[in-house]
Design an enzyme around this catalytic site. Structure first.
Site, PDB file in Angstrom:
ATOM      1  CD  GLU A  54      -3.296   4.973  -1.118  1.00  6.80           C
ATOM      2  OE1 GLU A  54      -3.722   4.067  -0.061  1.00  6.80           O
ATOM      3  OE2 GLU A  54      -3.405   6.015  -1.138  1.00  6.80           O
ATOM      4  N   PRO A  55      -1.117  -0.253  -4.250  1.00  5.20           N
ATOM      5  CG  PRO A  55      -0.084  -0.925  -6.131  1.00  5.20           C
ATOM      6  CD  PRO A  55      -0.738   0.045  -5.454  1.00  5.20           C
ATOM      7  N   GLY A  56       0.529  -2.567  -2.145  1.00  4.29           N
ATOM      8  CA  GLY A  56       1.545  -2.823  -1.151  1.00  4.29           C
ATOM      9  C   GLY A  56       2.065  -4.373  -1.438  1.00  4.29           C
ATOM     10  NE  ARG A  57      -1.079  -8.537   2.273  1.00  2.00           N
ATOM     11  CZ  ARG A  57      -0.979  -8.648   3.696  1.00  2.00           C
ATOM     12  NH1 ARG A  57      -0.235  -9.383   4.285  1.00  2.00           N
ATOM     13  NH2 ARG A  57      -1.745  -7.419   4.261  1.00  2.00           N
ATOM     14  NE  ARG A  99       1.915 -10.387   7.145  1.00  2.00           N
ATOM     15  CZ  ARG A  99       0.940 -11.492   6.775  1.00  2.00           C
ATOM     16  NH1 ARG A  99       1.370 -12.682   6.666  1.00  2.00           N
ATOM     17  NH2 ARG A  99      -0.268 -11.299   6.563  1.00  2.00           N
ATOM     18  CE1 TYR A 122      -1.537  -7.966  12.022  1.00  2.12           C
ATOM     19  CE2 TYR A 122       0.275  -8.756  10.515  1.00  2.12           C
ATOM     20  CZ  TYR A 122      -0.375  -7.659  11.218  1.00  2.12           C
ATOM     21  OH  TYR A 122      -0.015  -6.586  11.094  1.00  2.12           O
ATOM     22  CB  CYS A 174      12.123 -16.250  26.120  1.00  2.00           C
ATOM     23  SG  CYS A 174      13.738 -16.633  26.068  1.00  2.00           S
ATOM     24  CD  GLU A 175       6.290 -12.969  23.488  1.00  2.00           C
ATOM     25  OE1 GLU A 175       5.141 -13.098  23.303  1.00  2.00           O
ATOM     26  OE2 GLU A 175       7.069 -12.015  23.906  1.00  2.00           O
ATOM     27  CE1 TYR A 188       2.183  -3.556   5.080  1.00  2.00           C
ATOM     28  CE2 TYR A 188       1.416  -5.523   3.801  1.00  2.00           C
ATOM     29  CZ  TYR A 188       1.472  -4.044   4.216  1.00  2.00           C
ATOM     30  OH  TYR A 188       0.633  -3.050   3.354  1.00  2.00           O
TER      31      TYR A 188
END
Ligand code: LLP
Length: 419
Positions: free
Chosen positions: A275-278, A314, A318, A343-344, A372
């Protein structure tokens, strides 16, 4: 390797100069390369050449764009989905139902029924409770669902806490120590055909050792299940292989991963599911943005770009690193804080980053944004959703239109009783 490179002083996606896309589509915009997607799918498959009985099911969550899925479907990929929304995308992209695997701890009854009706290839059951529910739903409609039991191997993947999934206290799968008993209880249920086991210990893994430990534990489980009389024909090894986010980062290659898998799974005599994604989509996409202005700072200037944490979450979520480079580099560099307009303070892509010299109006890209990226966007600060473009040689197409703030507002209602 990807297909985003400076040519004649301008960054191109394949043969398309990025300023052309910025002009025609506006910024910020995600840009994907078909050639890179195909190359990555092919590399992953070549790496598994020693494992002839396999299914590579792209993790749709990494990039669910229909055009991206279509490119991968044409490469023979199946799909790993975690919601009915993702399942419908995979089907719409032409992925055969039998090549679809449904993972996730919180599949609702409605989702289980929809997936049963679609005739998907495999349900990865994440708890005894879910298995019983699926069995009842399937038996009630005279169906039989092919299933694998996802186990939690209690292996620390050594990745970011928020994307680690295989430690005993994570919510995923059933504890490996109880897997035999749970398998035994579920195997007798009408409505499901429990044919294997599954594991996925986390994402952006920079080391193969934890994967190898998890697979080895799974191998022992397969033997003991067979010893108890169960027929095991499928094992799902999940995804998780990391990609380099920095030019100088060394990560295990798909070939090294494939060799490790071939060694550990030797003699299992099952169909292996991946199940590869990235590793497929990450370096196949960039986020193209324009500098709004450069503001003086106490220590470093702030390069304020028109992309923000709502478009690429991301770094804020993270603390992730994305290389940030100019589309038309001047040959000089600067140290700057790269920030968005939200605004943060969390809306910071990089602090004290050495980058190309940039001025207001310049174009720049965040690299490795194909996985992602767009899919984790929100409309925070009423900023709308960024469009997506797929490049193919010297042509490109908008494969997701910009959904602007007005369109989102159009879906809202003020009840009459508020006057
Ligand atoms: N299979 C399962 C069951 C998963 O949960 C995942 C990812 C994958 C496959 C694909 O993993 P990959 O090959 O892409 O590492 N949003 C985070 C990543 C979350 C990954 C969640 N599960 C990020 O931006 O880093």
């Amino acid at each position: 390797m990807d297909h985003f490179a400076i040519r004649d002083s301008v960054m191109h996606a394949e043969d398309v100069p990025l300023p052309r896309i910025a002009e025609e589509v506006g910024t910020p915009v995600y840009v994907y390369s078909r050639a890179t997607l195909e190359r990555h799918a092919q590399m992953f498959n070549e790496a598994l050449a020693d494992i002839p009985d396999r299914l590579v099911a792209f993790a749709v969550k990494a990039n669910p764009n229909l055009a991206v899925l279509k490119v991968l479907q044409r490469q023979g990929c199946g799909a790993d989905v975690v919601s009915v929304g993702e399942m419908r995308r995979a089907l719409k992209a032409g992925i055969a139902p039998e090549k679809i695997v449904f993972s996730g701890v919180g599949k609702t009854a409605a989702e289980l029924v929809a997936a049963l009706e679609a005739g998907i290839g495999q349900f990865n059951i994440e708890s005894e409770e879910e298995g019983l529910e699926l069995a009842a739903l399937a038996a009630g409609t005279g169906r039989e669902a092919a299933c694998a039991l996802r186990v939690n191997p209690d292996v620390d993947a050594g990745t970011h806490d928020k994307i680690s999934t295989g430690r005993a206290d994570n919510k995923f799968g059933v504890p490996i120590g109880e897997a035999g008993q749970i398998f035994g209880r579920l195997a007798g249920q009408d409505g499901i055909r429990l044919r294997g086991v599954a594991v996925h210990i986390g994402s952006q893994l920079a080391d193969l050792a934890p994967l190898e430990r998890a697979f080895a534990k799974l191998g022992e489980l397969v033997s003991s299940l067979r010893g108890a009389g169960h027929e095991i024909t499928h094992v799902d090894l999940g995804g998780g292989l990391g990609v380099p986010y920095r030019a100088d980062e060394e990560l295990p290659s798909p070939a090294e991963y494939g060799a490790m898998v071939a060694r550990v799974t030797k003699g299992w005599d099952v169909r292996l599911i991946f199940e590869p994604g990235r590793v497929i989509a990450g370096n196949a996409g960039i986020l193209l943005t324009r500098v709004v202005r450069v503001k003086r700072g106490l220590k470093h200037p702030f390069v304020i770009v028109d992309a923000a944490m709502n478009d690429l979450a991301r770094p804020a979520l993270y603390g992730a690193w994305h290389d940030f480079v100019a589309v038309t580099p001047r040959g000089s560099d600067m140290t700057a804080n790269i920030v968005g307009p939200i605004c943060e303070t969390g809306d910071t892509f990089a602090t004290g980053r050495l980058t190309d010299t940039l001025a207001a109006g310049d174009l720049a890209v965040f690299r490795t944004a194909g996985a992602y990226g767009a899919t984790m966007a929100s409309s925070y600060n009423s900023r709308g959703f960024v469009p997506e473009v797929l490049v193919d040689g010297d042509r490109f197409a908008v494969v997701a239109e910009r959904i602007d703030a007005a369109a989102i507002m159009d879906a809202e209602r003020v009840p009459e009783w508020l006057g």
